[in-house]
Motif scaffolding. Sequence first.
Motif, PDB file in Angstrom:
ATOM      1  N   ARG A 122      -9.606   0.703   1.334  1.00 34.39           N
ATOM      2  CA  ARG A 122      -8.350   0.463   2.039  1.00 34.39           C
ATOM      3  C   ARG A 122      -7.943   1.720   2.798  1.00 34.39           C
ATOM      4  NH1 ARG A 122      -4.370  -3.895  -0.390  1.00 34.39           N
ATOM      5  NH2 ARG A 122      -5.891  -5.342  -1.312  1.00 34.39           N
ATOM      6  N   ASP A 141     -10.805  -0.002  -3.086  1.00 34.45           N
ATOM      7  CA  ASP A 141     -10.020  -1.166  -3.494  1.00 34.45           C
ATOM      8  C   ASP A 141     -10.561  -1.604  -4.852  1.00 34.45           C
ATOM      9  OD1 ASP A 141      -8.335  -3.292  -3.594  1.00 34.45           O
ATOM     10  OD2 ASP A 141      -9.263  -4.421  -1.966  1.00 34.45           O
ATOM     11  N   GLY A 194      -2.600   2.306  -0.578  1.00 32.52           N
ATOM     12  CA  GLY A 194      -3.260   1.152   0.042  1.00 32.52           C
ATOM     13  C   GLY A 194      -2.793  -0.195  -0.457  1.00 32.52           C
ATOM     14  N   TRP A 195      -2.162  -0.244  -1.650  1.00 34.21           N
ATOM     15  CA  TRP A 195      -1.670  -1.515  -2.195  1.00 34.21           C
ATOM     16  C   TRP A 195      -0.158  -1.655  -2.061  1.00 34.21           C
ATOM     17  CZ3 TRP A 195      -4.912   1.572  -5.507  1.00 34.21           C
ATOM     18  CH2 TRP A 195      -6.243   1.134  -5.572  1.00 34.21           C
TER      19      TRP A 195
END
Length: 262
Positions: A122, A141, A194-195
Amino acid sequence: MSTDGDPFYTGELSVIGRVTTASNLTLVCDLDGVDARVVYKPVRGERPLWDFPDGTLAGREVASYLVARALGWPVIPETILRDGPLGPGMVQRWVESVDSGRRGRLDLVDLVPIGAVPAGFREVLRAVDGTGEEVSLVHADDPRLRRMAVLDVLLNNADRKGGHALEGIDGGVYGVDHGICLHSEPKLRTVLWGWAGEPIEDESLTDIAALVKALPGEVGDGLAAHITDAEIEALGARGRQVLDDPVLPLPVSARPIPWPAF
């Protein structure tokens, strides 16, 4: 848990090297008489931080491990406070990490050329590296790394650099360097954005609910040796906030990523 006869707790430490890139004195030691290695950060080698005036960095590392242990998440290597060659300090079991370069693969957190984010990673941001090349900061990820990102929210980790996430040869993913965690004021700085905005898994929420429930008892008592009552209360508040709004947060500060990022 009995520690009788475990040299990790009482064995003599022999210094074999120093991590020169660390901000505070960080020594690599062998445990005499056994084939085992540890990281040792003596309290006397800490540089005072104006925004973390209470306790010690070593104590915060231990407290962070205690939180991860209470959650049942093997994300931080076992970490204790004990005596060593330079006095009391943090001692942490060594993580033998994967040599990503030899395997022809990226680290868990890495830099790649713009537009070349590989499958399974990501993108966090785009920047310019030290040579002037445009690059993307990416992270894997990976559900093991995602759990670390959730832990960092609870710990209020102010310094999750890329080099602080290690992939062990045992198949685990471990976070290290938790000396500036658990402040009562918001200080989250991490490369694991990234999340951001995505839901936190139900299994993790169950563990967080159990942690919040246990804080007024034995878990909180253990933390009280290392961090302040206000910081323990803030940890509980962050846990309740996650339960009320179970998503990984979006960056809200002007400086959401530690510098340097690795």
